[in-house]
Each structure stands twice: as C-alpha cells, then as structure tokens.
Enzyme design. Structure first.
Site, mmCIF file in Angstrom:
data_model
loop_
_atom_site.group_PDB
_atom_site.id
_atom_site.type_symbol
_atom_site.label_atom_id
_atom_site.label_comp_id
_atom_site.label_asym_id
_atom_site.label_seq_id
_atom_site.Cartn_x
_atom_site.Cartn_y
_atom_site.Cartn_z
ATOM 1 N N PRO A 6 0.823 -1.216 0.000
ATOM 2 C CA PRO A 6 0.000 0.000 0.000
ATOM 3 C C PRO A 6 0.849 1.256 0.000
ATOM 4 O O PRO A 6 1.876 1.336 0.682
ATOM 5 C CB PRO A 6 -0.802 -0.117 1.301
ATOM 6 C CG PRO A 6 -0.855 -1.578 1.576
ATOM 7 C CD PRO A 6 0.454 -2.125 1.089
ATOM 8 N N CYS A 7 0.408 2.250 -0.782
ATOM 9 C CA CYS A 7 1.190 3.478 -0.921
ATOM 10 C C CYS A 7 0.579 4.640 -0.150
ATOM 11 O O CYS A 7 1.104 5.755 -0.192
ATOM 12 C CB CYS A 7 1.314 3.861 -2.391
ATOM 13 S SG CYS A 7 -0.266 4.257 -3.188
ATOM 14 N N THR A 8 -0.514 4.416 0.569
ATOM 15 C CA THR A 8 -1.246 5.510 1.211
ATOM 16 C C THR A 8 -0.354 6.368 2.089
ATOM 17 O O THR A 8 -0.470 7.591 2.117
ATOM 18 C CB THR A 8 -2.408 4.948 2.048
ATOM 19 O OG1 THR A 8 -3.198 4.103 1.233
ATOM 20 C CG2 THR A 8 -3.263 6.070 2.604
ATOM 21 N N LEU A 64 2.781 6.870 1.790
ATOM 22 C CA LEU A 64 3.981 7.314 1.109
ATOM 23 C C LEU A 64 3.716 8.286 -0.033
ATOM 24 O O LEU A 64 4.581 9.070 -0.399
ATOM 25 C CB LEU A 64 4.753 6.103 0.551
ATOM 26 C CG LEU A 64 5.283 5.133 1.605
ATOM 27 C CD1 LEU A 64 5.754 3.855 0.942
ATOM 28 C CD2 LEU A 64 6.419 5.760 2.387
ATOM 29 N N SER A 65 2.531 8.239 -0.627
ATOM 30 C CA SER A 65 2.266 9.068 -1.800
ATOM 31 C C SER A 65 2.097 10.525 -1.405
ATOM 32 O O SER A 65 1.808 10.876 -0.263
ATOM 33 C CB SER A 65 1.007 8.589 -2.521
ATOM 34 O OG SER A 65 -0.148 8.988 -1.837
#
Length: 391
Positions: free
Chosen positions: A89-91, A93-94
């Site tokens: 999941p990139c939540t 980090l984005s």
C-alpha cells in the site's frame, strides 16, 4: 546477518511467482505476459478479491488467499517460486497520502512481506520485488527507502531501484518505484539509465547498502500523445455526458490559462480529448485541464477530487463527463479485464490502486527472465563492447 542461501529454480521454461498485495491481479497479468505462472496470491481487500475472482475464475494451479497477511506464515506459501512480487500500500507514502512512511498503518504492511520471505528460508525466491510510489525515495529524507533496501539485504538480496512511468507504454502519467532484489546480481553495472534518475542516486551511494544497477535496454520514450485511442467513443446523446448547466459550471471554474488551453482545441475541426482533475485553490474548487494528450494519474475513486473528467473538444463544442470504468482498465493496460457485474466505483478503486500491466511485462521480459537465466545484461554488454572496440 544476511541469509545468502540460494533457491534452486525447478522450471525456467515457466517459472512460478507469488503475488503479495495482489489487488485485482494486474501484476499477475504482466508477469504472465512475460512467461511466469502466478501460483499464489494474497490481498486483504474483499472488493478487490471479488474483482480478482471475477476475472481469473478458479484454477487448481492458483490459490487466492483473502485476508490480512499478518495472519499468514511461511509454511502457508508455495516453496517452488522463482519470484515474489509485492505492491505494498502506498497511502502513507504518496504525495496524496499522509507521508508517514513505512511506519504508517498501511504501508507498514511491507514488514509483513519481509517477514514471510524470511520464513521461507532456503526456499526464498531468487527474485523479490517491491513496487510503490516514487514518494518512497524521499519519505523521511530517504530513510524509508534505505530501510526497505536493508530489509531485502538481510534476506540475502542485492537491490536495484528503478523509476518507471506508465506513459512509456500507455498515455497515462503514472510514475512508480521498483525495488528489485536479486540473490545473484549481475557483475556488470549500468551507470546511466533514464530509469535511475539523479534524485534516486543517494541509495546507490550508501556504502552500508548492498545494491546493483543491472544493465537494461533503453526503455520506450515517454508518450506525449495518444489519449484518444483509449477513450470510449460515445454519441452526443449518451446520458453520461454532462448537461449544459453542469458543463457551463465546469468551464466557469477554469482560469484564463486553463480556458485558453482548451479553447483552440474546441474551435478545431479535428476532435481531441483532454483530462481534468478538480483541485482546491485558495479555498475554492476549480478544475485543471492537462495540457498534453495524456491522462493524469488514475487514482482510487474516493470523492470528486480523485475522479478524473474527460473533455471532448472540436467543431465548436466542449463536452464533459467522468472517466468510465472501462477507460480506467484500458489506461492500465488491461482492456480485456472482465468488469461485468461489478460496481463502477469498485472497478475504478481497483484499477486506481493497481500497477500498470505493460510496466510489469517489460520488467518481466527484460529483467526478471534474464536474471533467472543468468543472461541479465550480457547481450547488452557484448553489444557495447563490440561498438567500443570498433570505434
């Protein structure tokens, strides 16, 4: 201490792969195009797993495990895989997320991925991949990327880091970071590649990390046009086009620069398309239109600011509508993905949270397969050596 035990691949003709954070299975599609057989997948999201089953069906050669990977253990995984793929999941980090890094509740799932690889012991795949947003490279001033590389190092992998934008293959701006761990990295290095830009060189300069830069062929150049080929052709009377009042409101929110951007296209006798996102500027909701013939990055469909609009321009007209679920699929390289019977928001969330199929396929053909066969970079090195000697 690093575990340098190697894994013996049993079938290089059709090597097997594990798919962590599988989502709707787009990594599987790309890997299969490259010649891999994905034998095991896992995801925690029930709606994504529903999409996965809806498209792939059931097969005795594949197992999809729905649930939290923290409840899994090494003995739950197949022991004969040549590659492990993880799109964590990139939540956290984005740029659109919380930027709490690998310690965030969702992106921290990476450590469960590393744990499961560790528990595979000597049956660990010779290749392990982590895909995430480019923000991983700058999260906590680069410390998160270094931590991920170090975790792979402790599992016996040397790590390469690439940044690949989907627009090298499809007209969608979608840059993503790929950490590629190899138990047996190539001795030859490639120091100049558009896939390793200057802003990521910090990780290669860190002498405490074990890294490599595998020789790769020149990737396709980023596309500057082609969006219209991926847009559904709809007649004027299709109910999905916004009515005159809603369209006028859209146009009224455009700044002079934004309005002039589409006005010349509207007057043209040739039909063209642009995409737009709704932004908040100075506390006011406005629309911003892309200047190029490329889609903006597809996102999960949560609220109006995440949804992308399509504008059709030409012959004195400007027509606007929301991007469709089928367009989401096509712009991710999965035009034939089965979305029948699924909710539109479910489809757009699934694709907006996925990895681009042609990017995975390119890596599979030009990086993973050559690495398994011991030929990574050798043909390229031979070609460059011959050119150098001839000059």
């Amino acid at each position: 201490m690093a575990d340098n035990r190697t894994h013996t691949t049993t079938n290089l003709a059709c090597p097997k792969a594990l798919e962590f954070f599988a989502g709707i299975g787009l990594a599987r599609l790309g890997l299969e195009e490259a010649g891999f057989q994905v034998e095991w997948s896992n995801d925690i999201d029930a709606a994504k797993c529903e999409m996965y089953r809806n498209h792939f069906g059931n097969s005795p050669e594949h197992k999809l495990i729905e649930g939290d990977m923290s409840n899994l253990h090494g003995e739950d995984l197949p022991r004969d895989a040549s590659l492990a793929w993880g799109s964590s999941p990139c939540t956290d980090l984005s740029l659109a997320g919380t930027r709490t890094g690998l310690n965030g509740k969702q992106s921290g799932a990476f450590w469960q991925y590393a744990r499961l690889l560790r528990e595979l012991g000597s049956d660990r795949p010779p290749i392990a991949v982590l895909e995430n947003v480019n923000g991983l490279a700058t999260s906590h001033s680069g410390e998160d990327l270094a931590a991920a590389v170090r975790a792979f190092n402790e599992l016996g992998y040397s790590v390469d880091v690439l940044s690949i934008d989907t627009r090298r293959f499809i007209p969608q701006s979608r840059p993503r970071l790929f950490l590629i761990g190899l138990q047996d990295p190539p001795a030859i290095e490639q120091f100049n590649s558009p896939l390793r830009p200057d802003w990521m060189q910090q990780v290669f300069a860190d002498s405490s990390l074990r890294t490599h830069r595998a020789p790769l062929p020149e990737p396709p150049s980023p596309l500057m046009s082609g969006l219209s080929m991926y847009i559904e052709n709809m007649p004027d009377n299709d109910g999905r086009w916004w009515d005159a009042e809603k369209t006028d409101k859209f146009l009224d929110t455009l700044s002079p620069v934004q309005f002039s951007r589409i006005e010349s296209l509207r007057k043209s006798t040739n039909e063209s398309y642009r995409t737009a996102y709704r932004r908040t500027r100075n506390g006011k909701a406005v629309w911003e239109v892309r200047a190029d013939d490329v889609s903006g990055c597809l996102r999960t469909a949560r609220g109006g600011s995440s949804r992308q609009a399509v504008i059709r321009l030409g012959n004195g007209k400007a027509s606007v509508r929301w991007m469709t679920p089928r367009e989401y699929a096509t712009l991710m390289g999965a035009a034939h993905y089965n979305i029948d019977g699924l909710r539109p928001n479910q489809v757009m969330f699934g694709f907006g949270d996925a990895v681009s199929v042609p990017v995975v396929e390119w890596l599979g053909k030009h990086y993973f397969m050559p690495a398994l066969h011991g030929s990574l970079g050798k043909d390229l090195y031979t070609e460059q050596t011959l050119l150098a000697s001839a000059s």
